[in-house]
Design an enzyme around this catalytic site. Structure first.
Site, PDB file in Angstrom:
ATOM      1  N   ASP A 124      -0.121  -0.380  12.680  1.00  0.00           N
ATOM      2  CA  ASP A 124       0.321   0.874  13.287  1.00  0.00           C
ATOM      3  C   ASP A 124       0.687   0.715  14.760  1.00  0.00           C
ATOM      4  O   ASP A 124       1.272   1.607  15.367  1.00  0.00           O
ATOM      5  CB  ASP A 124      -0.753   1.953  13.136  1.00  0.00           C
ATOM      6  CG  ASP A 124      -2.131   1.474  13.574  1.00  0.00           C
ATOM      7  OD1 ASP A 124      -2.235   0.750  14.579  1.00  0.00           O
ATOM      8  OD2 ASP A 124      -3.117   1.829  12.893  1.00  0.00           O
ATOM      9  N   ASP A 154      -8.565  -5.773  13.502  1.00  0.00           N
ATOM     10  CA  ASP A 154      -8.418  -4.339  13.213  1.00  0.00           C
ATOM     11  C   ASP A 154      -8.019  -4.191  11.754  1.00  0.00           C
ATOM     12  O   ASP A 154      -6.876  -3.860  11.418  1.00  0.00           O
ATOM     13  CB  ASP A 154      -7.356  -3.736  14.136  1.00  0.00           C
ATOM     14  CG  ASP A 154      -7.271  -2.220  14.013  1.00  0.00           C
ATOM     15  OD1 ASP A 154      -8.220  -1.628  13.471  1.00  0.00           O
ATOM     16  OD2 ASP A 154      -6.252  -1.646  14.445  1.00  0.00           O
ATOM     17  N   ASP A 206      -0.692 -12.931   5.383  1.00  0.00           N
ATOM     18  CA  ASP A 206      -2.091 -12.604   5.153  1.00  0.00           C
ATOM     19  C   ASP A 206      -2.910 -13.246   6.266  1.00  0.00           C
ATOM     20  O   ASP A 206      -2.734 -14.426   6.590  1.00  0.00           O
ATOM     21  CB  ASP A 206      -2.528 -13.136   3.792  1.00  0.00           C
ATOM     22  CG  ASP A 206      -4.020 -13.028   3.593  1.00  0.00           C
ATOM     23  OD1 ASP A 206      -4.509 -11.901   3.408  1.00  0.00           O
ATOM     24  OD2 ASP A 206      -4.687 -14.088   3.617  1.00  0.00           O
ATOM     25  N   GLN A 211       0.829  -1.199   0.000  1.00  0.00           N
ATOM     26  CA  GLN A 211       0.000   0.000   0.000  1.00  0.00           C
ATOM     27  C   GLN A 211       0.864   1.250   0.000  1.00  0.00           C
ATOM     28  O   GLN A 211       2.076   1.187   0.203  1.00  0.00           O
ATOM     29  CB  GLN A 211      -0.902   0.006   1.242  1.00  0.00           C
ATOM     30  CG  GLN A 211      -0.108  -0.041   2.548  1.00  0.00           C
ATOM     31  CD  GLN A 211      -0.942  -0.456   3.739  1.00  0.00           C
ATOM     32  OE1 GLN A 211      -2.150  -0.370   3.726  1.00  0.00           O
ATOM     33  NE2 GLN A 211      -0.271  -0.917   4.793  1.00  0.00           N
ATOM     34  N   GLU A 267       0.303  -9.159  10.364  1.00  0.00           N
ATOM     35  CA  GLU A 267       0.233  -7.990   9.473  1.00  0.00           C
ATOM     36  C   GLU A 267       0.999  -8.299   8.200  1.00  0.00           C
ATOM     37  O   GLU A 267       2.158  -8.710   8.242  1.00  0.00           O
ATOM     38  CB  GLU A 267       0.834  -6.768  10.175  1.00  0.00           C
ATOM     39  CG  GLU A 267       1.057  -5.551   9.296  1.00  0.00           C
ATOM     40  CD  GLU A 267      -0.230  -5.014   8.685  1.00  0.00           C
ATOM     41  OE1 GLU A 267      -0.283  -4.970   7.424  1.00  0.00           O
ATOM     42  OE2 GLU A 267      -1.148  -4.657   9.423  1.00  0.00           O
TER      43      GLU A 267
END
Length: 537
Positions: free
Chosen positions: A332, A405, A386, A278, A352
């Protein structure tokens, strides 16, 4: 008197049309035929790169990758058919027509990414008709590029016959073979070579440059005798102008991207990086300014109110046994920060996919300060995977709490992470009395998606308590303030009790959040599955 004509023997090629005899080539016919097919290969590769670039950039800027891919592909295929029909009128001047089409295609296709990005960046907040400006421009570019790609086929068919006459079936087979192999090369080069090495803007400009050179070289090198002296000069000048424009854009692309980023995020951009997963942008976080985190152009974390979101996500789920915690997404580190505030936490596994994002959260001074340096805690372990695939291999009954999340289900690429199959896998890793909490998107703005998440979790064999908390206020285009909220679904095998553990940070108005969510309830919604996603409103 007209004498009757005897029928031509079977297999005899039809006589050439007037003006369509064999071309005077500077090379042998076999070499000329090879060069034409090589040109077909290169042009097909460039055409597919334009197509993939439109799909990728539209998915990033507009969202919903399935819709954007469907729009681009359907409009482009339709336009290719129209372009083929229109190009029939150019067959008598196939060389000149092909040269003009390739020059125009190189310009339109090469500049398409920058034009789309510019409209998104500079007009995205104008409102009114400009709200969907990127979508309109996407359709326009798909139509224009499709028309030009479609026009290539009859012109190239004419040129290959000008090199050496052969039966139509053989010519079509040769042409399509080179075309499809070129499409394969372009399709593989875009994600594995062009995009990671050059980025979307520069990759498209380079593709346009290659397209212009290949088209001009084929016409001026092989078929220059088919053009008048004036036609040759016009083609040379047109291609030089196209190349100059593309080269100028390539030189200025970094400044352009920086200006567009400032137009979207303001001037306080500290970090802008493209990971394998991303685009990540951090703004603020210094000199007392609030930190904002953007993922793929969308605000994901606002330092001014992220605590409300993450406290409401984590603390109700931690009300009970919580020694072993699994966080899905949340790179994050902010959800992990809230988990670590609870005594008794012995292990936190973070799954993540974007490891570069996790490293940024670990090392960026402002972001790591905001997440309380969570990744420095020895109890935290990060798994680069994943979430869906990882859950399939995870041990059963391994966790007391699972925190999901993940991006909103409106994003097509994330719908599998909101499927019945996904929640079934999450249920298997929960121990006795374990709890799952899911970020389910805004309630008031997207009640259909929110209650579909609830229905899907229940279909996986869990009992649920949906709730919401108020989020940030944002200013609408008419100057009014529109309240936003965040929606969550707390679930376990037995009906969970909504509350917070003794001594844990309080989450205000949880019961009010249950009532607020219940007022939007949509009953009878079917669950979302891998083969039948149901989150599109």
């Amino acid at each position: 008197m007209i004498e009757p004509q005897a029928p031509a023997p079977p297999g005899t090629a039809p006589p050439p049309r007037r003006g369509a005899g064999q071309a005077r080539l500077p090379v042998r016919p076999a070499t000329g035929r090879f060069l034409v097919l090589a040109g077909v290969f290169v042009c097909a590769a460039c055409g597919l790169v334009y197509e993939l670039e439109l799909v990728a950039l539209a998915s990033y800027l507009i969202g919903d990758s399935i819709t954007q891919a469907s729009v681009v592909l359907s409009v482009m295929v339709f336009a290719m058919g129209i372009g083929s029909l229109l190009a029939k009128r150019l067959r008598c001047r196939a060389a000149a027509g092909f040269g003009a089409v390739e020059a125009l295609l190189a310009l339109v296709g090469g500049c398409s990414a920058m034009a789309l990005y510019a409209v998104f960046a500079w007009t995205g907040d104008w409102g009114g008709a400009w709200t969907n400006g990127s979508s309109y421009l996407l359709v326009a570019f798909s139509l224009a590029i499709g028309l030009l790609i479609g026009a290539e086929v009859p012109l190239l068919m004419e040129l290959i016959q000008r090199v050496r006459r052969q039966d139509a079936g053989g010519a079509v087979a040769d042409l399509f073979a080179a075309d499809y192999v070129g499409a394969l090369a372009g399709g593989l080069a875009f994600p594995f070579l062009l995009l990671p090495l050059l980025g979307q803007l520069t990759a498209t400009l380079i593709t346009g440059t290659v397209n212009a050179i290949a088209g001009a070289a084929l016409v001026l090198g092989l078929f220059r005798q088919d053009l008048t002296r004036r036609g040759r000069w016009l083609l040379v000048v047109a291609n030089l102008l196209v190349l100059a424009l593309l080269a100028s854009a390539a030189v200025l692309v970094d400044d352009f991207e920086r200006s567009a980023r400032h137009a979207m995020y303001g001037r306080d951009v500290r970090v802008a990086m493209h990971t394998d997963v991303q685009d990540v942008v951090l703004t603020g976080g210094t000199d007392g300014s609030g930190l904002d985190l953007y993922l793929d152009g969308r605000l994901r974390v606002s330092g001014s109110d992220e605590r409300r979101y993450h406290e409401a996500l984590v603390h109700p789920a931690m009300n009970g046994p919580h020694a072993r915690v699994l966080v899905l997404g949340g790179g994050d580190g902010l959800a992990v920060r809230e988990v670590l505030r609870h005594r008794g936490v012995r292990r936190v596994d973070v799954v993540e996919l974007d490891t570069e994002f996790v490293e940024l959260a670990r090392t960026d001074p402002a972001l790591s300060a905001l997440n309380g340096h969570a990744y420095g805690d020895p109890r935290v372990r990060v798994v680069a995977a994943d979430a869906f695939g990882w859950l399939r291999q995870a041990p059963r009954d391994a966790y007391d709490v699972v925190v999901s999340d993940l991006p909103d289900p409106e994003n097509t690429s994330s719908t599998k992470l909101y499927s019945q199959e996904f929640y079934g896998l999450a249920r298997e890793v929960l121990g006795a009395g374990g709890r799952l909490v899911v970020h389910a998107g805004p309630v008031a703005a997207r009640p259909h998606a929110f209650w579909t998440v609830d229905a899907t979790v229940r279909a996986a064999g869990l009992r649920t308590v949906p709730y919401s908390v108020g989020g940030r206020d944002s200013e609408a285009t008419d100057g009014s303030r529109i309240p936003h909220d965040w929606g969550y679904v707390l679930a376990s095998r037995a009906r969970p009790r909504l509350g917070t553990a003794a001594g844990a940070p309080g989450v205000p108005s949880l019961q009010a959040g249950v009532r607020a969510a219940a007022r939007t309830r949509l009953g009878g919604l079917p669950p979302s599955t891998l083969v039948h996603p149901r989150y599109a409103d």
